[in-house]
Structures are given as C-alpha cells and as structure tokens.
Design an enzyme around this catalytic site. Structure first.
Site, PDB file in Angstrom:
ATOM      1  N   ASP A   9      29.755  49.213  -6.839  1.00 24.69           N
ATOM      2  CA  ASP A   9      29.934  48.221  -5.865  1.00 24.69           C
ATOM      3  C   ASP A   9      29.722  48.947  -4.564  1.00 24.69           C
ATOM      4  OD1 ASP A   9      31.063  45.491  -4.776  1.00 24.69           O
ATOM      5  OD2 ASP A   9      33.135  46.324  -5.113  1.00 24.69           O
ATOM      6  N   GLY A  10      29.810  47.824  -3.488  1.00 24.19           N
ATOM      7  CA  GLY A  10      29.344  48.299  -2.201  1.00 24.19           C
ATOM      8  C   GLY A  10      30.210  47.321  -1.026  1.00 24.19           C
ATOM      9  N   GLU A  52      25.235  48.133  -1.689  1.00 22.06           N
ATOM     10  CA  GLU A  52      25.182  47.668  -3.176  1.00 22.06           C
ATOM     11  C   GLU A  52      23.898  48.323  -3.634  1.00 22.06           C
ATOM     12  OE1 GLU A  52      27.469  45.705  -4.608  1.00 22.06           O
ATOM     13  OE2 GLU A  52      28.489  44.519  -3.170  1.00 22.06           O
ATOM     14  N   ASP A  74      28.937  43.378  -9.289  1.00 23.72           N
ATOM     15  CA  ASP A  74      29.231  41.994  -8.515  1.00 23.72           C
ATOM     16  C   ASP A  74      28.292  41.375  -7.492  1.00 23.72           C
ATOM     17  OD1 ASP A  74      29.791  43.403  -6.387  1.00 23.72           O
ATOM     18  OD2 ASP A  74      31.883  43.003  -6.420  1.00 23.72           O
ATOM     19  N   HIS A 129      36.285  40.892  -7.592  1.00 26.98           N
ATOM     20  CA  HIS A 129      37.721  40.570  -7.266  1.00 26.98           C
ATOM     21  C   HIS A 129      38.436  39.682  -8.331  1.00 26.98           C
ATOM     22  CE1 HIS A 129      36.738  42.657  -3.671  1.00 26.98           C
ATOM     23  NE2 HIS A 129      35.779  42.091  -3.377  1.00 26.98           N
ATOM     24  N   ASP A 139      35.440  48.874  -6.423  1.00 24.23           N
ATOM     25  CA  ASP A 139      35.703  48.443  -5.088  1.00 24.23           C
ATOM     26  C   ASP A 139      36.739  49.185  -4.215  1.00 24.23           C
ATOM     27  OD1 ASP A 139      35.742  45.733  -3.286  1.00 24.23           O
ATOM     28  OD2 ASP A 139      38.122  46.101  -3.779  1.00 24.23           O
TER      29      ASP A 139
END
Length: 160
Positions: A9-10, A52, A74, A129, A139
């Site tokens: 994740d970024g 990302e 994501d 999320h 995250d």
C-alpha cells in the site's frame, strides 16, 4: 520456484506531500511454517501513485531469485496496468501513453516492468479499507512512514 505473497500500500499526506509505502511479504515453507516480513519507507515530497509503485518495487527487490509471486494491492493504477496490459503498450511507445502524452512516473514503471519479467506474478486487486488483514497492516505501515519517517528524498519525483 518458491511461492511468495506480497501485499502493498502507499500513502501520501497531500498529493504531493510527505508519503510512505508499506509491504508485507509472506512465505510458507514445505512444512507449512509461515514466514512474514514487514517493511516500509517514508519520503519527504512525493505522490500517492509513486508510493503505490515503490511499495511493489521494494517488495519485489527483496526476492533474491525468481519466484511465483501473488501481488495484492488496493491500487487499481498498479494492478490494472499489468492485468489490462497497459504497461506493455507504454513500453512499446517508449514509456509514453501516446504520441504527445507523457506517462507519469516512467522510471518507476520501467523498474516494475523489469522486476515483473524476473518473477511469475499474479496481480490481484483488493478493496482498500475493507478489513482485509494484510492490506490494513500495509496501510498502517504506509501512513506511519508518511507521518513519522524516517524520510528519504524521492529523487525521481519532479514535482509534476
């Protein structure tokens, strides 16, 4: 070939702004024992999309030899680029989107493309999320890296 699962994740605080990426790598040996590695890095001035990309690049760089890799992110930006073969088109056009359209982050796409040719990668999108345990860890890693550092300079970011 070893099978590795990578979650990334970024995050960015402002776009551009301080940013970070997080990654979780998982490997289960032949006896079923699970090995997990968590990693992250913060940057002083960057964008969410760069984070990302750097999350996936950094995770794949940890692999010392060709592996079968399931990548989960994501980021539709990253996943669709490979699943829908946009990256192949950009490469053929000299890392451009079209004749007069610049591709953003071409040096990162080039690095990720090269890494993707070393490994056998399956690209998987996961809704962010939404309670996916490893995505939630990534995250937290990414946002903590963005908020708390230590920060590096994103030397490839040109401010565009």
């Amino acid at each position: 070939m070893k099978k590795i699962t990578v979650y990334t994740d970024g995050a960015s605080r402002g776009n551009p702004g301080k940013g970070g990426w997080g990654a979780v790598l998982e490997y289960r040996d032949e006896n079923g024992k699970l090995y997990t590695k968590q990693m992250s890095q913060g940057y002083t001035n960057t964008t969410n999309n760069r984070m990302e990309l750097l999350g996936v690049i950094s995770a794949l760089r940890c692999l010392n030899y060709p592996c079968m890799v399931d990548v989960y992110s994501d980021s539709k930006y990253v996943i669709d680029a490979f699943r829908l073969h946009w990256v192949d088109s950009w490469r053929k056009k000299g890392w451009k989107r079209g004749k007069n359209q610049q591709l953003k982050n071409p040096e990162l796409w080039q690095q990720l493309y090269e890494l993707s040719n070393i490994h056998q990668i399956t690209w998987n999108w996961v809704k962010g999320h939404a309670g996916h345990p490893q995505n939630e860890v990534c995250d937290r890693l990414a946002t903590c890296a963005a908020d708390q550092g230590p920060w590096k300079e994103d030397e490839g970011y040109s401010g565009e």
